[in-house]
Design a protein around this motif. Sequence first.
Motif, PDB file in Angstrom:
ATOM      1  N   ARG A 181       0.818  -1.213   0.000  1.00 50.01           N
ATOM      2  CA  ARG A 181       0.000   0.000   0.000  1.00 50.01           C
ATOM      3  C   ARG A 181       0.850   1.260   0.000  1.00 50.01           C
ATOM      4  NH1 ARG A 181      -2.140  -1.324  -2.618  1.00 50.01           N
ATOM      5  NH2 ARG A 181      -2.629  -3.278  -1.594  1.00 50.01           N
ATOM      6  N   LEU A 182       2.027   1.185   0.595  1.00 49.49           N
ATOM      7  CA  LEU A 182       2.902   2.360   0.589  1.00 49.49           C
ATOM      8  C   LEU A 182       3.368   2.694  -0.823  1.00 49.49           C
ATOM      9  CD1 LEU A 182       4.628   4.525   1.924  1.00 49.49           C
ATOM     10  CD2 LEU A 182       6.358   2.780   2.398  1.00 49.49           C
ATOM     11  N   THR A 183       3.694   1.670  -1.576  1.00 50.85           N
ATOM     12  CA  THR A 183       4.245   1.900  -2.920  1.00 50.85           C
ATOM     13  C   THR A 183       3.147   2.154  -3.954  1.00 50.85           C
ATOM     14  OG1 THR A 183       4.296  -0.506  -3.298  1.00 50.85           O
ATOM     15  CG2 THR A 183       6.307   0.533  -2.465  1.00 50.85           C
ATOM     16  N   PHE A 184       2.001   1.522  -3.787  1.00 50.36           N
ATOM     17  CA  PHE A 184       0.870   1.757  -4.696  1.00 50.36           C
ATOM     18  C   PHE A 184      -0.367   2.075  -3.869  1.00 50.36           C
ATOM     19  CE2 PHE A 184      -2.927   0.279  -6.954  1.00 50.36           C
ATOM     20  CZ  PHE A 184      -2.804   1.018  -8.124  1.00 50.36           C
ATOM     21  N   PRO A 185      -0.881   3.293  -3.957  1.00 51.85           N
ATOM     22  CA  PRO A 185      -0.539   4.299  -4.962  1.00 51.85           C
ATOM     23  C   PRO A 185       0.364   5.432  -4.477  1.00 51.85           C
ATOM     24  CG  PRO A 185      -2.630   4.856  -3.996  1.00 51.85           C
ATOM     25  CD  PRO A 185      -2.143   3.618  -3.267  1.00 51.85           C
ATOM     26  N   PHE A 186       0.658   5.469  -3.141  1.00 47.75           N
ATOM     27  CA  PHE A 186       1.275   6.679  -2.587  1.00 47.75           C
ATOM     28  C   PHE A 186       2.720   6.881  -3.055  1.00 47.75           C
ATOM     29  CE2 PHE A 186      -2.043   5.283   0.407  1.00 47.75           C
ATOM     30  CZ  PHE A 186      -2.885   6.380   0.291  1.00 47.75           C
ATOM     31  N   GLY A 187       3.489   5.820  -3.117  1.00 51.49           N
ATOM     32  CA  GLY A 187       4.873   5.958  -3.556  1.00 51.49           C
ATOM     33  C   GLY A 187       5.007   6.356  -5.011  1.00 51.49           C
ATOM     34  N   GLU A 188       3.988   6.045  -5.800  1.00 48.25           N
ATOM     35  CA  GLU A 188       4.041   6.387  -7.220  1.00 48.25           C
ATOM     36  C   GLU A 188       3.996   7.892  -7.458  1.00 48.25           C
ATOM     37  OE1 GLU A 188       0.998   4.234  -9.281  1.00 48.25           O
ATOM     38  OE2 GLU A 188       2.219   2.417  -9.408  1.00 48.25           O
ATOM     39  N   THR A 189       3.647   8.651  -6.433  1.00 49.48           N
ATOM     40  CA  THR A 189       3.629  10.107  -6.579  1.00 49.48           C
ATOM     41  C   THR A 189       5.041  10.678  -6.711  1.00 49.48           C
ATOM     42  OG1 THR A 189       3.514  10.322  -4.150  1.00 49.48           O
ATOM     43  CG2 THR A 189       1.440  10.437  -5.374  1.00 49.48           C
ATOM     44  N   ILE A 190       6.060   9.847  -6.747  1.00 51.43           N
ATOM     45  CA  ILE A 190       7.407  10.319  -7.056  1.00 51.43           C
ATOM     46  C   ILE A 190       7.430  11.036  -8.412  1.00 51.43           C
ATOM     47  CG2 ILE A 190       8.150   8.173  -8.197  1.00 51.43           C
ATOM     48  CD1 ILE A 190      10.929   8.642  -6.934  1.00 51.43           C
ATOM     49  N   ILE A 191       6.447  10.759  -9.248  1.00 46.84           N
ATOM     50  CA  ILE A 191       6.378  11.412 -10.562  1.00 46.84           C
ATOM     51  C   ILE A 191       6.202  12.926 -10.412  1.00 46.84           C
ATOM     52  CG2 ILE A 191       3.865  11.351 -10.901  1.00 46.84           C
ATOM     53  CD1 ILE A 191       6.564  10.506 -13.535  1.00 46.84           C
ATOM     54  N   ILE A 192       5.756  13.375  -9.243  1.00 48.11           N
ATOM     55  CA  ILE A 192       5.574  14.814  -9.035  1.00 48.11           C
ATOM     56  C   ILE A 192       6.893  15.563  -9.152  1.00 48.11           C
ATOM     57  CG2 ILE A 192       5.911  14.914  -6.516  1.00 48.11           C
ATOM     58  CD1 ILE A 192       3.457  16.755  -6.375  1.00 48.11           C
ATOM     59  N   THR A 193       8.018  14.865  -8.910  1.00 48.84           N
ATOM     60  CA  THR A 193       9.334  15.502  -9.016  1.00 48.84           C
ATOM     61  C   THR A 193       9.660  15.881 -10.459  1.00 48.84           C
ATOM     62  OG1 THR A 193      10.424  13.331  -9.208  1.00 48.84           O
ATOM     63  CG2 THR A 193      10.245  14.286  -7.005  1.00 48.84           C
ATOM     64  N   MET A 194       8.951  15.288 -11.428  1.00 49.66           N
ATOM     65  CA  MET A 194       9.152  15.656 -12.825  1.00 49.66           C
ATOM     66  C   MET A 194       8.304  16.875 -13.212  1.00 49.66           C
ATOM     67  SD  MET A 194      11.380  13.444 -13.716  1.00 49.66           S
ATOM     68  CE  MET A 194      11.463  13.715 -15.478  1.00 49.66           C
ATOM     69  N   PHE A 195       7.372  17.269 -12.334  1.00 50.92           N
ATOM     70  CA  PHE A 195       6.485  18.402 -12.613  1.00 50.92           C
ATOM     71  C   PHE A 195       6.855  19.649 -11.808  1.00 50.92           C
ATOM     72  CE2 PHE A 195       3.960  14.846 -14.073  1.00 50.92           C
ATOM     73  CZ  PHE A 195       3.228  15.342 -15.135  1.00 50.92           C
ATOM     74  N   PHE A 196       7.567  19.497 -10.694  1.00 51.39           N
ATOM     75  CA  PHE A 196       7.858  20.638  -9.831  1.00 51.39           C
ATOM     76  C   PHE A 196       8.495  21.827 -10.552  1.00 51.39           C
ATOM     77  CE2 PHE A 196       7.878  18.019  -5.680  1.00 51.39           C
ATOM     78  CZ  PHE A 196       6.600  18.445  -5.382  1.00 51.39           C
ATOM     79  N   PRO A 197       9.451  21.607 -11.478  1.00 47.70           N
ATOM     80  CA  PRO A 197      10.057  22.771 -12.138  1.00 47.70           C
ATOM     81  C   PRO A 197       9.080  23.596 -12.964  1.00 47.70           C
ATOM     82  CG  PRO A 197      11.434  20.820 -12.420  1.00 47.70           C
ATOM     83  CD  PRO A 197      10.129  20.355 -11.853  1.00 47.70           C
ATOM     84  N   PHE A 198       7.939  23.013 -13.338  1.00 48.50           N
ATOM     85  CA  PHE A 198       6.956  23.732 -14.147  1.00 48.50           C
ATOM     86  C   PHE A 198       5.966  24.528 -13.296  1.00 48.50           C
ATOM     87  CE2 PHE A 198       8.356  20.029 -16.565  1.00 48.50           C
ATOM     88  CZ  PHE A 198       8.703  20.601 -17.781  1.00 48.50           C
ATOM     89  N   LEU A 199       6.070  24.402 -11.978  1.00 46.31           N
ATOM     90  CA  LEU A 199       5.153  25.092 -11.073  1.00 46.31           C
ATOM     91  C   LEU A 199       5.472  26.584 -11.076  1.00 46.31           C
ATOM     92  CD1 LEU A 199       2.861  24.466  -9.076  1.00 46.31           C
ATOM     93  CD2 LEU A 199       4.586  24.229  -7.287  1.00 46.31           C
ATOM     94  N   ASN A 200       4.454  27.408 -11.312  1.00 43.11           N
ATOM     95  CA  ASN A 200       4.715  28.854 -11.418  1.00 43.11           C
ATOM     96  C   ASN A 200       5.092  29.495 -10.088  1.00 43.11           C
ATOM     97  OD1 ASN A 200       2.212  28.770 -10.203  1.00 43.11           O
ATOM     98  ND2 ASN A 200       1.126  29.871 -11.805  1.00 43.11           N
ATOM     99  N   LYS A 201       4.627  28.922  -8.981  1.00 37.45           N
ATOM    100  CA  LYS A 201       5.020  29.397  -7.648  1.00 37.45           C
ATOM    101  C   LYS A 201       5.587  28.214  -6.871  1.00 37.45           C
ATOM    102  CE  LYS A 201       1.541  33.083  -7.477  1.00 37.45           C
ATOM    103  NZ  LYS A 201       0.363  33.627  -6.748  1.00 37.45           N
ATOM    104  N   LYS A 202       6.903  28.087  -6.912  1.00 33.19           N
ATOM    105  CA  LYS A 202       7.558  26.893  -6.368  1.00 33.19           C
ATOM    106  C   LYS A 202       7.423  26.770  -4.858  1.00 33.19           C
ATOM    107  CE  LYS A 202      10.754  26.196 -10.177  1.00 33.19           C
ATOM    108  NZ  LYS A 202      10.004  27.069 -11.085  1.00 33.19           N
TER     109      LYS A 202
END
Length: 369
Positions: free
Chosen positions: A189-210
């Motif tokens: 349960r830790l890895t699916f689905p919560f750990g899969e949110t590691i993909i957010i690290t690929m979106f952080f640079p696009f955040l207009n207010k970091k």
Amino acid sequence: MKQEKISALQLFYVIIGFEIGNAMIYGLGADAKQDAWLTILIGMFCGLILMLIYTKLSEFYPGDTLIQMIPKIVGKYLAFPIILIYISYFSLLASTACRDFGELIVSSILIETPIAVVIGSFMVLMIYCLRGGVETFGRMGEIIFPVYIIALIVIWILLLSVEVFSLDNLTPVLGNGVKPVLKDVFPYRLTFPFGETIIITMFFPFLNKKQNARKVGIAVILIGGILLTFNSIMNLSVLGPEIYSINFFPLFRVTRMVSIADFLERFDVLIILLMVAGVFFKVGGWTFGAALGIAELFKLRQYRSVLLALGTIIPSLSLLYTTNFVTHVGFSREFITIYLHIPLQIIVPILLLCVAFIRNKFKPESSSV
């Protein structure tokens, strides 16, 4: 590479849709029987720790994706194989999400349609959307996620009308002891689905207010975890722990049980809507991460051309790596969880954070000499 921007709300919609996407359809925590909802709740709190690790890495390297951080943390020679593994990981998980979608569709509404046609058609639409850029993906999230939530709420309300609905199915709490619960929480349960949110690290640079990165990450885990917990409670209340534990798609099963005045039936079309919307976020997130990672690794000007190649590879991989749905589930549960999820979602990020912390701690001293 042109830098696009998305708002905190758009990032929230995309990542929470990614987190709960196909997880809503599955019977999460089935091994814990009536305590399935409890495994999700505990997994959510553990997932908060992982999200804090991901956001802390982003604070150390605010303008970088995970792929860009790794060489700065461990050096370019050691980083190369790690980055290749992450890109392969993102691509593989995109293919497993495609397979989930295809299996549900061909087993429910398009029985005579080859699964390759279903997955291929969906992937064409997915690549078309992603080629519009992360801003387009974010705007699509604003449109699709509210529809997803409305459909989900309608389903939950309809389940209250099922005659066998009973909260007694949730008792006794911890009737089988705490061991089955903890065994399901880690690693599954830790890895699916919560750990899969590691993909957010690929979106952080696009955040207009970091500065909103941590707030978005925490909100995704908390709200997503609460929605999944409530969904598990509703499924258990209708099916009971024994039937819940042997169903691949319990939400689909309980929705088919809804019948209002023996006239309004077949609400399972809402489940298909949920699956399409959920897989949109899941496949889109993994595919975007893989395409962006490849572009950054090989110093390409933009990632859109990479999407065309991935649009061919991912559907093919989804059909080739297992022969049927049962082996697909077994492969995902045993191989991907143990050998990919745990190292890439937990171990590697923790090691990266430790090294990044040491580098940043001594950096001011070395620069002042």
